[in-house]
Design an enzyme around this catalytic site. Structure first.
Site, PDB file in Angstrom:
ATOM      1  N   ASP A  19       0.879  -1.456   0.131  1.00 37.62           N
ATOM      2  CA  ASP A  19       0.045  -0.112  -0.007  1.00 37.62           C
ATOM      3  C   ASP A  19       0.954   1.258   0.013  1.00 37.62           C
ATOM      4  O   ASP A  19       0.694   2.236  -0.612  1.00 37.62           O
ATOM      5  CB  ASP A  19      -0.753   0.178   1.246  1.00 37.62           C
ATOM      6  CG  ASP A  19      -1.461  -1.041   1.401  1.00 37.62           C
ATOM      7  OD1 ASP A  19      -1.208  -2.118   1.909  1.00 37.62           O
ATOM      8  OD2 ASP A  19      -3.027  -1.311   1.295  1.00 37.62           O
ATOM      9  N   ASN A  43      -3.802  -5.320   6.983  1.00 36.76           N
ATOM     10  CA  ASN A  43      -2.505  -5.527   7.317  1.00 36.76           C
ATOM     11  C   ASN A  43      -2.204  -5.604   8.652  1.00 36.76           C
ATOM     12  O   ASN A  43      -1.216  -6.024   9.326  1.00 36.76           O
ATOM     13  CB  ASN A  43      -1.559  -4.847   6.330  1.00 36.76           C
ATOM     14  CG  ASN A  43      -1.683  -5.230   4.902  1.00 36.76           C
ATOM     15  OD1 ASN A  43      -1.937  -6.315   4.757  1.00 36.76           O
ATOM     16  ND2 ASN A  43      -1.530  -4.213   3.989  1.00 36.76           N
ATOM     17  N   ASN A 170      -7.390  -9.658   1.387  1.00 31.19           N
ATOM     18  CA  ASN A 170      -8.497  -8.564   1.407  1.00 31.19           C
ATOM     19  C   ASN A 170      -9.790  -8.874   1.228  1.00 31.19           C
ATOM     20  O   ASN A 170     -10.888  -8.595   2.054  1.00 31.19           O
ATOM     21  CB  ASN A 170      -8.230  -7.421   0.470  1.00 31.19           C
ATOM     22  CG  ASN A 170      -7.158  -6.626   0.459  1.00 31.19           C
ATOM     23  OD1 ASN A 170      -6.585  -6.533   1.447  1.00 31.19           O
ATOM     24  ND2 ASN A 170      -6.348  -6.074  -0.551  1.00 31.19           N
ATOM     25  N   ASP A 244      -0.464  -3.826  -4.427  1.00 33.70           N
ATOM     26  CA  ASP A 244      -1.424  -2.497  -4.449  1.00 33.70           C
ATOM     27  C   ASP A 244      -1.050  -1.594  -5.466  1.00 33.70           C
ATOM     28  O   ASP A 244      -2.056  -1.019  -6.162  1.00 33.70           O
ATOM     29  CB  ASP A 244      -1.376  -2.259  -3.195  1.00 33.70           C
ATOM     30  CG  ASP A 244      -1.915  -3.040  -2.191  1.00 33.70           C
ATOM     31  OD1 ASP A 244      -1.821  -2.729  -0.799  1.00 33.70           O
ATOM     32  OD2 ASP A 244      -2.816  -4.051  -2.562  1.00 33.70           O
TER      33      ASP A 244
HETATM   34  O1  RIB Z   1      -3.426 -10.199  -0.519  1.00 36.04           O
HETATM   35  C1  RIB Z   1      -2.710  -9.022  -0.698  1.00 36.04           C
HETATM   36  C2  RIB Z   1      -3.349  -7.891  -0.324  1.00 36.04           C
HETATM   37  O2  RIB Z   1      -3.705  -8.130   1.140  1.00 36.04           O
HETATM   38  C3  RIB Z   1      -2.594  -6.452  -0.475  1.00 36.04           C
HETATM   39  O3  RIB Z   1      -3.415  -5.417  -0.563  1.00 36.04           O
HETATM   40  C4  RIB Z   1      -1.759  -6.573   0.796  1.00 36.04           C
HETATM   41  O4  RIB Z   1      -1.235  -5.181   1.237  1.00 36.04           O
HETATM   42  C5  RIB Z   1      -2.856  -6.911   1.955  1.00 36.04           C
HETATM   43  O5  RIB Z   1      -3.574  -5.773   2.241  1.00 36.04           O
HETATM   44 CA    CA Z   2      -3.056  -3.623   0.997  1.00 40.19          CA
END
Ligand code: RIB
Ligand code: CA
Length: 318
Positions: A19, A43, A170, A244
């Site tokens: 990110d 995260n 996510n 990201d």
């Molecule tokens: O699976 C990867 C995602 O999950 C990315 O956005 C990483 O930053 C985590 O948020």
């Molecule tokens: Ca992320």
């Protein structure tokens, strides 16, 4: 750095190493005009994600983009966290500057609403964490849809998952939120693991960051070191997929990713498959109309040139 130049953009994120690179790519690219950053759990806790976002923008010398704190957990009250990848702080590795500005007094949903409603052109919403804030915005203020150009999100996968064997982190962290977005009728683009696993920060890429003669480049290289060690420990990757920034790169240079439209659903039940994205690439559900553009192929050289050039521009300016 917030001059009104490119397409209006808001980033909802959970920094998080990748990110953080996405934020630098955005503020270092004139093709996009970053109007706001909102934070979510994911995260790490939303408190840590918010501090991390403020620190990243401070590192970049960008003190005029408002940051608002968002969801501490998912729509259904859960709180899946990814500190096992990103460390105790959510952005472990190199030292970061103390934030040079304060978080907004309003929450993420209110800041998103204000920025979208006050924009003189539709705003692109990029989500790089659990998509809870965006779902809440659409549920609480459906009228803002007319002010949203598209939602582009990092999440899901046409193939396997990462947090579970079938679910990407996510989408696993808030599948109900993604379901709201997929059913919203908005233009939605999905950047899943099938795409982001092509965005590997190889030693050659990290060397380009480390070779920059400024703290921003050095910090990015150190982030890749920590992130890469996590990805090797958990998933045996030789180099970390930097997920990201792929969402932002697609806004800057449309040629960097090839897309395919498809019907996409997210599993909400499933004893073993909750949070899994079901991507109907071959229109097997004949009664379902495509609702998403799905990222399929990355031009990795083009992607890394965009990222490296942006990080260097930011570092030379900061
Ligand atoms: O699976 C990867 C995602 O999950 C990315 O956005 C990483 O930053 C985590 O948020
Ligand atoms: Ca992320």
């Amino acid at each position: 750095m917030g001059g009104r130049r490119g397409r209006p953009l808001v980033i909802d994120c959970d920094p998080g190493h990748d990110d953080a690179v996405a934020l630098l790519l955005a503020v270092g690219s004139p093709e996009v005009d970053l109007r706001a950053v909102t934070t979510t759990f994911g995260n790490c806790s939303v408190e840590d994600a918010t501090r991390n976002a403020l620190q990243v923008l401070t590192l970049a010398g960008v003190l005029d983009v408002p940051v608002a704190k968002g969801a501490a957990g998912s729509l259904d009250g859960g709180s899946t966290l990814g500190n096992y990848v990103h460390g105790v702080s959510g952005l472990d590795g190199p030292p970061m500057p103390e934030p040079a500005f304060e978080v907004e007094s309003v929450g993420a949903v209110e800041l998103l609403r204000r920025v979208i409603e006050s924009s003189d052109e539709p705003v692109t919403v990029a989500a790089t964490g659990p998509i809870t804030n965006v779902a809440r915005l659409l549920l609480d203020f459906p009228e803002v849809k007319s002010g949203i150009r598209e939602v582009i999100f990092m999440g899901g996968s046409t193939e396997r998952g990462n947090h579970t064997p079938t679910a990407e982190f996510n989408t696993y962290a808030d599948p109900e939120a993604l379901d709201v977005v997929l059913r919203s009728g908005l233009t939605v683009r999905m950047v899943g693991l099938n795409l982001t696993h092509q965005a590997l920060a190889t030693p050659a890429v990290v060397d380009r960051m480390a070779g920059m003669n400024h703290v921003v480049g050095q910090t990015c290289a150190a982030w890749m070191g920590f992130f890469g060690a996590s990805y090797n420990r958990v998933w045996e990757f030789a180099a970390p997929p930097v997920h990201d920034p792929c969402t932002i790169a697609a806004l800057i240079d449309p040629a960097v990713i090839d897309w395919r439209e498809a019907f996409v659903a997210v599993e909400l039940g499933g004893s073993w498959t909750r949070g899994t994205t079901v991507v109907d690439l071959h229109h097997r559900y004949a009664e379902q109309r495509p609702n998403t553009q799905v990222a399929m192929t990355l031009d990795a050289d083009r992607y890394w040139n965009l990222v490296i050039d942006a990080v260097d521009r930011v570092g030379r300016r900061a």
